[in-house]
Motif scaffolding. Structure first.
Motif, short mmCIF file in Angstrom:
data_model
loop_
_atom_site.label_atom_id
_atom_site.label_comp_id
_atom_site.label_asym_id
_atom_site.label_seq_id
_atom_site.Cartn_x
_atom_site.Cartn_y
_atom_site.Cartn_z
N ASN A 1 0.86 -1.19 0.00
CA ASN A 1 0.00 0.00 0.00
C ASN A 1 0.89 1.23 0.00
O ASN A 1 1.86 1.32 0.75
CB ASN A 1 -0.91 0.02 1.23
N ARG B 1 -20.08 -6.43 -8.65
CA ARG B 1 -19.22 -5.75 -9.61
C ARG B 1 -20.10 -5.13 -10.70
O ARG B 1 -20.95 -5.80 -11.28
CB ARG B 1 -18.22 -6.72 -10.23
N THR C 1 -16.10 -1.56 -11.18
CA THR C 1 -16.05 -1.15 -9.78
C THR C 1 -17.02 -1.98 -8.95
O THR C 1 -17.96 -2.58 -9.46
CB THR C 1 -16.41 0.33 -9.64
N THR D 1 -8.65 -10.66 -3.96
CA THR D 1 -7.29 -10.89 -4.46
C THR D 1 -6.83 -12.31 -4.19
O THR D 1 -6.25 -12.97 -5.06
CB THR D 1 -6.31 -9.89 -3.80
N ASP E 1 -3.58 -2.33 -1.69
CA ASP E 1 -3.70 -3.76 -1.37
C ASP E 1 -3.19 -4.61 -2.53
O ASP E 1 -3.82 -5.61 -2.91
CB ASP E 1 -5.15 -4.12 -1.04
N THR E 2 -2.05 -4.23 -3.10
CA THR E 2 -1.50 -4.93 -4.26
C THR E 2 -0.64 -6.11 -3.80
O THR E 2 0.35 -5.90 -3.09
CB THR E 2 -0.65 -3.99 -5.12
N GLU F 1 -11.19 -6.34 -0.75
CA GLU F 1 -10.15 -6.47 -1.77
C GLU F 1 -9.21 -7.62 -1.46
O GLU F 1 -8.75 -8.33 -2.37
CB GLU F 1 -9.38 -5.15 -1.91
N ASP F 2 -8.87 -7.83 -0.18
CA ASP F 2 -8.01 -8.96 0.19
C ASP F 2 -8.67 -10.29 -0.18
O ASP F 2 -8.02 -11.21 -0.67
CB ASP F 2 -7.71 -8.92 1.69
N ARG G 1 -13.49 -1.91 2.76
CA ARG G 1 -13.06 -2.19 1.39
C ARG G 1 -11.74 -2.96 1.37
O ARG G 1 -11.48 -3.75 0.48
CB ARG G 1 -12.90 -0.87 0.63
N GLU H 1 -12.12 4.38 -2.20
CA GLU H 1 -11.39 3.75 -3.29
C GLU H 1 -10.52 4.74 -4.06
O GLU H 1 -9.67 4.35 -4.84
CB GLU H 1 -12.38 3.09 -4.26
#
Length: 539
Positions: free
Chosen positions: A7, A200, A205, A232, A13-14, A228-229, A224, A440
């Motif tokens: 981050n 989605r 989004t 992912t 959260d990449t 996202e985790d 969020r 976001e």
């Protein structure tokens, strides 16, 4: 498998899976992980993955590196739950797998109060396995839980709940009806505080399609970061005290509420996932984490099936070549009936007719002035989309917009819910939805929404050419709503005295006193939240 969750500038959260050997980090483009920021050196640090051990090495960077908030030099070993900070970038260390429980011993006492308790594959579900072996007919009584030799017992009440949910899928007239029934059943069964479904959208989004709270209501807050985790990793996650976890805390609104265990499950089995099911505790049932994850996973499978089913129905339906005027206002059947009352008899001239209405005005408090035209246009488009969705859901009509100010009206009708209650609910839901999507965006592009509701008599009518008509609202109530909006601070929802009289005790409010608004004076109140404890409140 070791992984970093990054981050920082350009990262949200990449995940980055560490390869064996050396991984370089720094500002230079030839690093394996390129990090931005003035405090990042061109060659800042290296990660060494050798066998089952990961070590971090600071390369003598000018501004240094921190591990769990403490500066270090040289080389240190990393463990699951550690956070490496380089400039403005935070890199969390984790080891995802098909199913893992993180031992408490792996979580150091470095302000990491929340923790990932469970991460399990979407294909591993004892409940789904048991559902596949159900008797054809479930009776009102069942002497003992359904047993499965390989996987153990699944409580009968859990199977009954899911069986009834699956059966209701064939009877539901719309996706919204099914989502509502399913979330209500899940909240009641596991004793959760909140159950929400995120879907989605066409532009990729995620938005909260429906949220239900124990005791009723729709205003709920969703992390969020956890969603996202889950999307992912592609796993069902159970996270404890998420709002206290340093991995999420800085990116979450203070309005998330108290800490509690969160279960989040992607919808579908393969990416791109259709959305996610989000359930927040504390849970009022004596169930293990595995059982909570299991029932949520089974419910998510049913929700995914419903999304696909109703999407197929929608794709097969014939759509009109051009949206009608009623479609542009809101729910077409409701809007058409209201427009008919405004038009009067055939052959008579159009007139403005008096109606008792609650007027909703909302805007972004001038925040768009500091953005580029492209960013402003993108934010405005999102605001109009969410306004239409919320107003349509609560039975109102979209009057129009002027710049960043959007307007809607809620006429008095024969429904059981007073127009003032519907308008205030819409204002709270719009603010909540806007808070979600604002998280976001980069911090510099966040624009809190403010909204007001005023109630009174207005003259309504349809003006303009037949092919491009407009709804017009004239009267003191519309003017007053615009004046009150200027009194609201970003993030506030304000109402006047007439609206308060219309909603009764359905909402918790804070008196703000009387204000002079042009030639008029009005008592203003800030709406804090809906009061779900009132047994006689409007449903």
């Amino acid at each position: 498998m070791w992984q970093l969750v990054i981050n920082g500038p350009g990262y949200f959260d990449t995940p980055f899976t560490l390869p064996s050997g050396v991984t370089t980090l720094g500002r230079a483009e030839d690093n394996d992980i390129v990090l931005s920021g003035d405090l990042v050196s061109r060659r800042h640090a290296r990660l060494h993955l050798l066998g089952d051990e990961v070590r971090v090495e600071d390369l003598g960077s000018r501004n240094g590196s921190r591990l769990n908030g403490e500066p270090f030099t040289g080389t240190l070993a990393l463990a699951v739950g550690d956070t490496l900070t380089i400039g403005e970038n935070a890199l969390a260390v984790r080891r995802p797998g098909p199913e893992e429980r993180v031992p408490e011993g792996e979580l150091p006492d470095v302000a990491l109060e929340g923790r990932l308790l469970l991460s399990r594959s979407l294909r591993e579900s004892q409940v789904l396995h048991a559902l596949g072996n159900l008797p054809q007919r479930l009776g009102a009584r069942f002497p003992s839980p359904v047993e499965d030799d390989a996987r153990g017992a699944v409580p009968y009440q859990t199977l009954l709940m899911l069986y009834q949910v699956a059966e209701s899928l064939t009877r539901s007239g719309s996706l919204a009806d099914f989502l509502k029934a399913t979330c209500d059943a899940l909240v009641e069964h596991v004793g959760a505080v909140t159950a929400a479904v995120l879907l989605r959208q066409a532009d990729g989004t995620l938005s909260v399609e429906l949220a239900r709270k124990s005791g009723g209501g729709t205003e709920a807050h969703v992390s969020r970061a956890i969603v996202e985790d889950a999307l992912t990793s592609g796993n069902a996650l159970v996270v404890e005290e998420a709002t206290s976890d340093v991995r999420f805390r800085e990116r979450e609104s203070v309005a998330l509420g108290g800490p509690g265990t969160v279960v989040c499950v992607p919808l579908g089995l393969e990416p791109p996932y259709l959305g996610a099911l989000y359930v927040q505790g504390p849970f009022r049932v004596d169930a293990s984490l595995e059982q909570l994850a299991d029932v949520a996973t089974a419910t998510a499978h049913l929700l995914a099936a419903a999304v696909v089913r109703f999407e197929d129905v929608a794709s097969q339906a014939l759509k009109p070549p051009v949206a009608s005027f009623a479609d542009r206002l809101g729910e077409s059947s409701r809007a058409e009936a209201f427009l008919s009352s405004l038009r009067g008899s055939p052959g008579q001239p159009r007139v403005l007719r008096e109606h008792t209405v609650s007027v909703l005005h909302a805007d972004l408090a001038g925040a768009l002035e500091r953005f580029s035209p492209e960013t402003s246009a993108e934010i405005l488009h999102a605001l109009h989309v969410y306004l239409f969705r919320v107003v349509r859901h609560h039975g109102g009509l979209v009057e129009g917009s002027q710049g960043e100010v959007v307007r809607a009206i809620f006429p008095r009708d024969e429904s059981a819910v007073p127009e003032a209650v519907s308008a205030v609910r819409a204002a709270l839901e719009l603010r909540g939805a806007w808070d979600e999507i604002t998280l976001e965006r980069p911090p510099g592009e966040r624009s809190p929404l403010r909204a007001v509701v005023s109630t009174g008599t207005a003259r309504l009518g349809v003006v303009g050419p037949v092919d491009r008509p407009d709804l017009v609202v004239l009267g003191e109530v519309a003017t007053l709503a615009g004046a009150i909006l200027e009194e609201a601070a970003p993030g506030q929802v304000l109402i006047d005295g007439r609206t308060l009289a219309g909603v009764g005790v359905a909402f918790e409010v804070q008196p703000l006193g009387e204000r002079t608004l042009g030639r008029a004076r009005a008592a203003l109140f800030e709406v804090l939240e809906e009061d779900f404890t009132d047994p006689g409140r409007a449903r």
